[in-house]
Design a protein around this motif. Structure first.
Motif, PDB file in Angstrom:
ATOM      1  N   ASN A   1      86.382  29.922  69.133  1.00 12.72           N
ATOM      2  CA  ASN A   1      86.266  31.174  69.782  1.00 12.72           C
ATOM      3  C   ASN A   1      87.058  32.193  68.973  1.00 12.72           C
ATOM      4  OD1 ASN A   1      85.504  33.751  70.269  1.00 12.72           O
ATOM      5  ND2 ASN A   1      85.669  33.594  72.081  1.00 12.72           N
TER       6      ASN A   1
ATOM      7  N   TRP B   1      81.507  27.210  62.290  1.00  8.76           N
ATOM      8  CA  TRP B   1      80.285  26.789  63.297  1.00  8.76           C
ATOM      9  C   TRP B   1      79.247  28.091  63.124  1.00  8.76           C
ATOM     10  CZ3 TRP B   1      80.087  22.577  65.891  1.00  8.76           C
ATOM     11  CH2 TRP B   1      81.400  22.022  65.998  1.00  8.76           C
ATOM     12  N   LEU B   2      79.930  29.055  62.443  1.00  5.56           N
ATOM     13  CA  LEU B   2      79.295  30.546  63.485  1.00  5.56           C
ATOM     14  C   LEU B   2      77.479  30.072  62.463  1.00  5.56           C
ATOM     15  CD1 LEU B   2      80.872  33.189  63.783  1.00  5.56           C
ATOM     16  CD2 LEU B   2      79.425  32.584  65.203  1.00  5.56           C
TER      17      LEU B   2
ATOM     18  N   LEU C   1      73.261  38.838  67.169  1.00  6.81           N
ATOM     19  CA  LEU C   1      74.044  38.315  66.689  1.00  6.81           C
ATOM     20  C   LEU C   1      74.623  38.495  64.416  1.00  6.81           C
ATOM     21  CD1 LEU C   1      76.271  35.097  65.759  1.00  6.81           C
ATOM     22  CD2 LEU C   1      74.839  34.226  65.280  1.00  6.81           C
ATOM     23  N   THR C   2      73.613  38.560  64.038  1.00  7.48           N
ATOM     24  CA  THR C   2      73.820  39.099  63.078  1.00  7.48           C
ATOM     25  C   THR C   2      73.490  40.439  62.654  1.00  7.48           C
ATOM     26  OG1 THR C   2      71.233  38.835  62.025  1.00  7.48           O
ATOM     27  CG2 THR C   2      73.115  37.144  62.056  1.00  7.48           C
TER      28      THR C   2
ATOM     29  N   THR D   1      85.719  28.778  62.358  1.00  9.22           N
ATOM     30  CA  THR D   1      84.685  29.816  63.372  1.00  9.22           C
ATOM     31  C   THR D   1      83.694  29.767  62.317  1.00  9.22           C
ATOM     32  OG1 THR D   1      87.011  30.275  64.458  1.00  9.22           O
ATOM     33  CG2 THR D   1      84.680  31.333  64.939  1.00  9.22           C
TER      34      THR D   1
ATOM     35  N   ILE E   1      86.718  35.274  60.826  1.00 10.87           N
ATOM     36  CA  ILE E   1      85.131  34.594  60.709  1.00 10.87           C
ATOM     37  C   ILE E   1      85.458  34.762  59.278  1.00 10.87           C
ATOM     38  CG2 ILE E   1      84.108  35.051  62.951  1.00 10.87           C
ATOM     39  CD1 ILE E   1      83.697  38.615  61.133  1.00 10.87           C
TER      40      ILE E   1
ATOM     41  N   ILE F   1      81.622  25.632  69.805  1.00  9.29           N
ATOM     42  CA  ILE F   1      82.346  26.296  68.540  1.00  9.29           C
ATOM     43  C   ILE F   1      83.254  27.681  69.408  1.00  9.29           C
ATOM     44  CG2 ILE F   1      80.838  28.630  70.163  1.00  9.29           C
ATOM     45  CD1 ILE F   1      79.563  29.193  67.042  1.00  9.29           C
TER      46      ILE F   1
ATOM     47  N   GLN G   1      81.068  38.248  65.176  1.00  5.61           N
ATOM     48  CA  GLN G   1      80.963  37.218  65.962  1.00  5.61           C
ATOM     49  C   GLN G   1      80.420  36.844  66.695  1.00  5.61           C
ATOM     50  OE1 GLN G   1      84.651  35.638  67.271  1.00  5.61           O
ATOM     51  NE2 GLN G   1      85.692  36.608  65.358  1.00  5.61           N
ATOM     52  N   LEU G   2      80.065  35.656  67.951  1.00  2.35           N
ATOM     53  CA  LEU G   2      79.425  35.202  68.574  1.00  2.35           C
ATOM     54  C   LEU G   2      79.563  37.492  69.606  1.00  2.35           C
ATOM     55  CD1 LEU G   2      79.080  32.485  70.353  1.00  2.35           C
ATOM     56  CD2 LEU G   2      77.558  32.890  68.220  1.00  2.35           C
TER      57      LEU G   2
END
Lengths: 396, 302, 177, 230, 604
Positions: A307, A123-124, A171-172, A120, A311, A305, A189-190
């Motif tokens: 889930n 992808w992130l 997101l960040t 994950t 992470i 992506i 996470q998203l």
């Protein structure tokens, strides 16, 4: 588009005269030449740097890039910081697209210490990198026109970019310095509803691309200014270490994402755009195609992506993260081209040496100095922006 | 004697109105441009504030006598055009010092300001000023040629060099405007207007991304205030000149305001959506298209 | 990759071969053979893309390590070439004739490490720093924090406490070790 | 007076090993055949010390300050990272123009200098020069941690720690980097300060000129410019 | 050049009719995102001032400063982070690494000031507008840790394997495990103050991490001469305050200590510690009791060159460590390893010599320059409920001593232990093992006044006791022992509601309705021990101060009013090995000072 034919071009091949080493003989006292400094506080240069131009009329006969106005000694500072502390520091190396810095540092550290990043997180990371590219391209694609005083596209682009920055913030937690990709994984996470909002923004950006195509890329005056101007000869590509969009505009299909796939790029369907005309217009087109491609890649990422909750990989305590002895070069494709970091570890918790290979280092110094010769002073900044030079990354 | 003083007072009043209208027009143009970029733009009163601020600067340095004189010449050029330009047709008070050959004088004054600026900017010593002024002069020269040709065509058409008479000839309905009676000259004139008002694609004189910002690089404080004052006046009178030449002049202030606004807007309309030409491209462009049209306009009336 | 390395080992006496990852390897070569090795790599093996040149200061061994990373765009492999040079009198043959951009790297190394590349264009001009009169800043023996504290003006009023020390002071101040 | 002389003496080019060739004192032969000495640093630049220009009439000054506050012309000089947030400031979302903030490309016409982050020594020199080229009243706005106490480059050999040692700063904006909103808040604060008549940085600079110069010269080793360049 | 290309740019003008995108009030209309990294907040009641935030900050933006109103106490340094916004870069690593999760960032981002000195504040203490802001950056959820929150699993003997033998049940760390565990340490040093001996805990953990056993061993011996013992049975108060424990398991500080000590062979001790040659002086110190306090004092005195003689009543050294703690927790060979080293430093131990009987304290006073008494608590304390005088009612201390001496102890099929401390658990688990051996089944019940959550015994002791099939049923106050025809039948208890009153004094309250009966054939009392000070003769006793609870009063060097007599260990500070060691060490310092003439007793 064929090369623009001006009705009359003076033959300047022998003017000014060159000495045996190929250096132009410029005698400022002869009053045939003007010395013009552009920058550091010049609205046209791409940042805090300066160009020392020797002009004959409107034509540049000699150009020198002067950098160091933004030198902070990162490579020295990082030798005093632990690997985790390097992470917020490294980001500042390139202001416009900080995520590449985060990624190459993390990738280098992970490769040396053998940390496996959870899927994950990969992808992130890719999402963050592509969003960063999108954010930069939204600024740069219309930006070439705005060096030629067509600022309207930039204004729209800036507004589109704001939306991407909003998503970044969501997101960040950061607007410009995201500090998201850190050794071991990512930092969040998203958020809920992120995909939906992002897709809405991407639709908006599609509309924006249509608008700048109308405004900029089919604009006759823009074509007149950029077609056939600022030619980057194909033989210069290897000679000057040209990478990224300028190389792709000159017929070299080089893209780190394709050539040395990292993260999950081999699960994504994309094809870097390549053209051969190698002038400012072509580079602008390459960037515009990059923009379209990036939007597409982000759509694919959002689609694929996973889930998972995981992470960040389990790493040793970051306060005293020590890395085995060795050296590593990690690269990624930034919006400007190959972006790499070379780290030497001596086995302690501080890196022995960090070296950043930014595309601007060669683009803005050796290549720009070469390309500016015989350019018209009006084109200097268009050439510079078309190479997308980023001064903080040159001097670090 | 008494007459001339009263005339002078009216002219000064006219200058005041034109100045304020110029600033308001400039501000509204900037607001419109801002709208295209989806911004709201400056407050409408911003130019006045800027002007007050510029005159209120506490220090200002000079680079010599010509440096002082540059803005003064420039203002002289702007006010000069104003003085000989009839503003409102048919009004004794608002026709200023219009006389038989005023058209020629105005064409001269257009150049006068530019030359004054050249001297002053040259004294400033900054290479950007020098490059800017070189570009300005070369472009302006080429801009003047189609305009002159259009004026010659008009002079041939109306058989006069007095603006008032040209306006008079256009009275009596829209169909009498030069726009319809002599469209070729109008096109030549309007294209040269693009160059005269220096919006993109012909804004390379002040090109902030290349030679920030050209001739006025070294100008600041009150000097810049004078230049800005002149700018406001000049924009209106340039538009008014074209209004008088091609669009039937104005018989009252409302008409004046609408027409000058639209004429000025024309250059903004083109400018916002175009990048700028290089100097040689712009010179070549003016020497190609407007010149050809201008020559055609003259030929048609010979 | 192994084939290339085998070839290099016999021809240029490269040592310390490390395969960092399938498409990246590092070798060490003697200073005298370095430029000819690089030329060989560029012209014969197709390593036409010059990635970077940088130095590492091994102050303990009194050596500078120069690292040239070359890349072959066709084979998609990287080769890092290490050259160890003496730290006391650091000079290295210039490679600017092979790639024009190398001159920039060499200028930076001259300024930041004091490594000389005779013949490289503008190598003696200052590149990033202006008016620097201390030892080259990227050398390990240059203490940047000390320099910064002495030269600039950190804002006063700062001061921290170590929790353990502070607790000792507060809770058992008299006990000595 | 003695301090003033000191500074001038320090500027003796022969003491300065970094002085560029064209700025050194040299002998020139005039058209009449006579030789004379030229000191470019003195001769080619204005050698007038900055003077304190005190506000005159309270009521008029109040009005003028209002105009000054509402017409902030910012010099587009991005000295550090913070400059990346200046373009968004002018973009549709934030639209700083409506606050009377406009960008000027030349220091002569600007009234606000934004120190947008860290100042490398090389940039500091240009920033000082730029500041001195601006006409008073002029204001300095400092963005981000770096300008307050060195920020993340507190231990860097090439960036200064505190801007207020070299230039009088009116407003600081916290953040690394500050968002456009924070910058707008900075402008609002600056306006308040100007309107209250407190933004007298230019006069402060003139008053404590020797102190500022001494600090500046401590850092900038090749003081390759005249002491005052207006 | 086509007409289309000429005209398309003008389509941009259609934007003039669209709405503007301007945010009307940028200061209020645009709060930061939910995760935005704005200005710092700190929940100062949660914060313990561990300084991990300071440690990770790459900009040296965080200082730890004392804050008024927050006292330094165990587990809380009393310091709070102060952030300098002239340094901060808002990376929020400080938030992510925060051991207590007290630090967070709000989503507020506007702070403008004319005064650069403003930008330094103590979050949570200096009131700021964003203190109540709920949103902002917090430590990310999910698998995201800067250090491992979970302990490395320590291998134990399985309950089946251990419940009938006295083999040591904790196996000890391997090197990898130890390093992994040591890696979790954040080196805050909060534990040091809590450790009675003030051991250099972060330093020796660091030594483990860096695999520098010798260095670690030296650090251990700086403050603790009995690392093998402490590494097994220390009450590890340090672990209760460990900052890592706020957000996961505390570090296994005790096991790491044991790991270090285990790595060094007893032959190498002198070499590693550099004590091969100690310069001896001619002064003599007598030490009464070879328990932790006595051994510790002897060790440090011997290092300082004094000639020490220990007088031990029992046949072997170790005191309560040998005679109070069952072998499965502390094997005797490990005990001997530590003691032998101390002996090898030239400490003489006279066994089976009871001061007061075999030799008088006054003799010691005469023959030695100073005397240290660390005689410990060997007398069991009784609950004094009706029936405790029955012969089937025993004291835990006595039984444990007998077990250690290798003697058979009386055993029954049904046994109840009264008490909730570690000693109670020790005796319970010892009995369980013995029952298992003898009867093949376990039937022992431990009951205590304190409820489960406030039981003084270590958590794992209780868990392990249950694993070994003993019943632990806490929260009952003993009422009386039922004796029927001279035969013990069991114990009556009633529910205990609270043990301490509001002021923290011992004052139990009971639920008079809720009774219970534990049937038993034998009862062991383990509610505490008392000191036997009979060896102090009356003439000396007159010279010593006692407080109202009958304990001797000593100064900070454990010197009594009779200046030659130093007293330490359990009799001063309660039953605890590590306290004994710390006392012995401090007393050794005191004796050294006293003998050099710069220590006088001064009563507070």
């Amino acid at each position: 588009m064929k090369r623009n034919k001006l009705i009359w071009q003076p033959d300047r091949s022998k003017y000014p005269e060159h000495d045996s080493n190929g250096k132009p003989i410029v005698d400022l006292k002869s009053q045939k030449f003007t010395k013009l400094w552009q920058g550091p506080n010049h609205p046209g240069v791409t940042g805090n740097m300066s160009l020392e131009l020797t002009l004959s009329g409107d034509e540049v006969v000699e150009a020198k890039t002067h950098v160091g106005y933004l030198h902070r000694g990162f490579e020295k500072l990082m030798e005093r910081r632990t690997y985790m502390q390097c992470f917020p520091t490294s980001i500042r190396m390139c202001v416009a697209e900080p995520d590449s810095n985060e990624y190459v540092l993390s990738a280098a550290v992970e490769e040396l210490s053998g940390i496996e990043v959870p899927e994950t997180a990969q992808w992130l990371r890719m999402l963050a990198l592509e969003m960063a590219r999108l954010q930069v391209l939204l600024r740069v694609v219309p930006g070439i026109a705005s060096t030629l005083s067509l600022g309207l596209g930039s204004q729209w682009g800036m507004y589109m970019r704001e939306h991407i920055l909003d998503r970044f913030e969501e997101l960040t937690g950061g607007r410009i310095y995201h500090m998201y990709i850190l050794p071991g994984g990512v930092r969040g996470q998203l958020p809920d509803g992120f995909k939906k909002r992002m897709l809405e923004n991407l639709d908006m950006i599609d509309g924006f691309i249509k608008r700048i195509e109308d405004l900029i890329f089919s604009n006759n005056v823009f074509k007149k200014r950029t077609v056939g101007v600022g030619i980057l000869k194909p033989e210069w590509v290897d000679q000057f270490g040209v990478v990224g969009p300028p190389a792709r505009g000159a017929g070299f299909k080089r893209d780190v994402r394709k050539d040395y796939p990292y993260l999950k790029y081999n699960e994504i369907d994309f094809d870097p755009f390549m053209a051969t005309d190698s002038d400012i217009y072509t580079r602008a087109i390459v960037r515009k195609q990059d923009l379209i491609m990036t939007v597409d890649i982000i759509r694919q990422i959002l689609d694929k992506i996973p889930n998972d909750k995981e992470i960040r990989a389990k790493t040793p305590n970051v306060l005293h993260l020590e890395i085995p002895k060795g050296e590593v070069y990690a690269r990624s494709e930034s919006s400007r081209g190959e972006y790499g970091m070379y780290i030497v570890s001596d086995g302690s918790k501080y890196p022995r040496r960090v070296n950043l290979r930014g595309p601007s280092y060669t683009h803005a110094v050796a290549l720009l100095e070469k390309m500016l010769i015989n350019a018209n002073i009006s084109d200097v900044h268009a050439i510079m922006v078309s190479l997308q030079t980023c001064p903080p990354e040159i001097e670090r | 004697m008494n007459d001339i003083i009263i005339k002078l007072l009216w002219t000064l009043l006219g200058l005041f109105i034109v100045l304020n209208w110029g600033m308001l027009m400039g501000a509204s143009m900037r607001k419109i441009v801002a709208r295209v970029a989806h911004r709201r733009g400056i407050p409408i009163y911003q130019p006045w504030l800027d002007l007050i601020k510029l005159y209120a600067k506490r220090t200002s340095i000079s680079h010599g006598v010509m440096f002082y004189l540059g803005p003064v010449f420039r203002l002289g050029g702007g006010v000069g055009i104003f003085l000989f330009l009839p503003l409102i047709y048919g009004s004794e008070y608002w026709s200023n010092f219009s006389w038989a050959g005023d058209l020629v004088l105005i064409l001269y004054f257009q150049f006068f300001g530019m030359l004054g600026m050249a001297l002053g900017a040259g004294e400033g010593g900054h290479p950007n000023s020098v490059i800017g002024i070189t570009r300005g002069l070369s472009q302006f020269t080429t801009v003047e040629i189609p305009l002159t040709l259009a004026v010659i065509s008009l002079a041939l058409q109306y058989n006069t060099l007095s603006i008032t008479e040209i306006v008079a000839a256009q009275q009596g309905g829209v169909q009498n405007w030069t726009l319809f009676t002599n469209p070729v000259a109008t096109v030549a004139g309007m294209l040269s207007l693009l160059g005269a008002l220096r919006h993109a694609p012909f804004n390379l004189v002040k090109a902030p991304n290349e030679v920030p910002i050209g001739p006025p690089t070294e100008y600041h404080s009150a000097f810049l205030g004078v230049l800005r004052t002149n700018g406001a006046v000049l924009h209106v009178v340039e538009a008014a000149l074209f209004m008088n030449l091609f669009f039937g002049g104005a018989t009252n202030w409302a008409e004046f305001i609408i027409k000058t606004f639209l004429i000025y807007f024309w250059s903004v309309f083109v400018g916002v959506v175009h990048p700028r030409f290089r100097i040689e491209q712009s010179v070549v462009w003016f020497l190609k298209i407007p010149l050809a049209i201008g020559v055609l306009a003259v030929i048609l009336y010979i | 990759m192994d084939k290339i390395i085998k070839d290099l080992t016999s021809r240029f006496k490269v040592t310390d071969y490390i395969q960092q990852r399938p498409n990246m390897a590092y070798v060490t070569v003697q200073k005298e053979l370095a430029i000819s090795l690089i030329t060989h790599m560029r012209d014969i093996e197709g390593f036409t893309h010059f990635v970077l040149l940088t130095a590492v200061d091994w102050i303990e061994d009194n050596l500078f390590q120069l690292t040239y990373i070359l890349n072959s765009p066709d084979k998609k492999v990287d080769l890092g070439i290490r050259v160890m040079i003496d730290r006391e009198n650091p000079t290295m043959d210039s490679a600017h004739h092979l790639w024009q951009q190398v001159a920039t790297y060499q200028r930076e190394l001259k300024e930041m490490f004091g490594i000389d590349f005779p013949g490289s264009p503008r190598v003696d001009e200052s590149f990033i720093l202006e008016g620097w009169d201390d030892i080259p800043p990227y050398r390990r023996d240059f203490d940047t924090l000390k320099y910064a504290e002495e030269t600039y003006f950190p804002r006063d009023g700062r001061g921290s406490n170590d929790p353990a020390e502070y607790m000792k002071k507060k809770l058992y101040p008299d006990e000595e070790k | 007076m003695s301090e003033e002389q000191n500074i001038n003496q320090n500027n003796e080019p022969k003491e300065d090993k970094f002085l560029a060739e064209e700025n050194k004192i040299r002998l020139v032969t005039g058209p009449d055949g006579k030789q004379f000495q030229v000191n470019p640093l003195d001769d080619y630049f204005c050698d007038k010390r900055p003077q304190v220009v005190a506000p005159k009439n309270k009521i008029i000054e109040k009005f003028l300050n209002w105009a000054r506050a509402e017409s902030l012309w910012v010099l587009g000089f991005g000295t550090g990272c913070g400059s990346i947030e200046i373009p968004p400031l002018l973009s549709p979302r934030f639209d700083a123009f409506r606050y009377g903030v406009q960008m000027r490309p030349t220091p002569r016409q600007s009234s606000v200098l934004i120190i947008s982050g860290y100042l490398a020594v090389k940039t500091l020199k240009r920033a000082i020069r730029t500041y001195e080229q601006m006409q008073s009243p002029k204001y300095v706005m400092a963005l981000g941690s770096c300008t307050i106490n060195g920020g993340m480059y507190y231990d860097s050999y090439n960036t200064i720690n505190r801007v207020d040692q070299y230039l009088p700063v009116d407003v600081y904006v916290a953040g690394c980097m500050p968002r456009p909103e924070a910058l707008l808040a900075g402008f609002v604060k600056l306006k308040e300060r100007i309107k209250a008549g407190n933004a007298e940085g230019a006069n402060e600079y003139a008053e404590k000129f020797d102190w500022y110069k001494a600090n500046q010269k401590k850092i900038i080793k090749n003081w390759n410019m005249p002491d005052y360049n207006w | 050049m086509s007409l289309k290309d000429l005209l398309t740019p003008f389509t941009a003008w259609k934007n003039v009719f669209e709405d503007s995108y301007v945010v009307k009030d940028p200061f209020n209309d645009r709060p930061g995102a939910d995760r935005y990294r704005g200005f710092h907040k700190n929940d100062i009641s949660e914060c313990i001032g561990c300084g991990t935030c300071e440690e990770i900050c790459e900009n040296k933006a965080i200082d730890l400063v004392p804050v008024e109103g927050i006292d330094t106490k165990d587990g809380d340094s009393g310091l709070r982070p102060r952030v300098d916004y002239g340094r901060c870069c808002w990376c929020a690593l400080c938030v992510d690494v925060c051991t207590t999760n007290s630090l967070s960032l709000s989503n507020e981002y506007t702070w403008v000031s004319e005064d650069p000195e403003d930008f330094r504040f103590i979050p949570g203490v200096d009131k700021k507008p964003w203190d109540d802001n709920e949103k902002g950056w917090k430590k990310p959820e999910g698998e995201y840790n800067f250090y491992e929150p979970e302990r490395v699993h320590m291998e134990h003997l399985e309950p089946e394997a251990r419940d009938n033998s006295f083999i040591e049940m904790v196996k000890g760390f391997s090197k990898e495990q130890a390093q992994k565990e040591a890696d979790r340490c954040v080196e805050c040093g909060i534990c040091v103050a809590t450790c009675p001996a003030h051991m250099g805990i972060p330093e020796y953990i660091k030594a483990v991490r860096q695999d520098d056993i010798e260095q670690g061993f030296k650090i251990l011996y700086e403050t603790n001469p009995l690392p093998e013992i402490c590494g097994r049975i220390c009450t590890h108060k340090c672990e209760t305050v460990c900052s890592v424990g706020h957000n996961g398991d505390p570090l296994s500080i005790r096991w790491l200590k044991r790991y270090i000590a285990d790595q060094v062979d007893s032959e190498d001790y002198k070499k590693v510690l550099g004590t091969e040659n100690i310069e001896k002086n001619d002064r003599k110190v007598a030490i009464i009791g070879a328990g932790p306090a006595g051994l510790s004092a002897a060790h440090y005195l011997a290092l300082a060159g004094y000639n020490c003689t220990i007088f031990e009543k029992l046949p072997e050294a170790g005191g309560m460590m040998r005679y109070g703690i069952p072998e499965y927790r502390l094997p005797y060979d490990q005990l001997d390893k530590d003691i032998n080293y101390i002996k090898s430093l030239g400490v003489e131990i006279k066994y089976n010599t009871s001061v007061g009987k075999d030799i008088l304290l006054n003799d010691l006073k005469r023959e030695y320059d100073a005397v240290f008494a660390g005689t410990g608590l060997h007398l069991g304390r009784s609950t004094r409920i009706p029936g405790t005088d029955h012969e089937q009612v025993y004291m835990a201390a006595d039984l444990l001593r007998e077990i250690s001496l290798g003697n058979e102890i009386p055993l029954a099929e049904k046994i109840v232990v009264i008490g909730g401390g570690n000693v109670a658990m020790d005796i319970t688990r010892s009995i369980a093992r013995l029952q298992n051996k003898k009867y093949g089944k376990v039937d022992v019940t431990a009951t205590s006044l304190e409820s489960e959550d406030i039981m003084p015994a270590d958590r794992e002791e209780v868990v392990e006791a249950r694993e070994e099939k003993a019943i632990v049923d806490p929260g009952w106050g003993p009422e009386k022992i039922e004796i029927e025809e001279g035969k013990l039948k069991g114990l009556h208890v009633k529910k205990c509601l609270s043990v301490f009153d509001e002021a923290g004094r011992f004052s139990p309250t009971f639920d008079e309705e809720n009774h219970k009966f534990f049937p038993a054939d034998m009862i062991v009392e383990s509610i505490g021990q008392g000191a036997d000070l009979s060896y102090i003769s009356d003439d000396i006793r007159d010279n010593i101060e006692f407080n109202e609870r009958g304990r001797m009063v000593v100064n900070e060097y454990f010197q009594s009013k009779a200046e030659w007599l130093f007293v330490g260990g359990d009799i001063i500070q309660g039953p605890d090995v590590i306290h004994g060691i710390a006392n012995g060490h401090q007393a050794a310092r005191g004796i050294d000072k006293y003998l050099n003439g710069d220590l006088k007793y001064k009563s507070e």
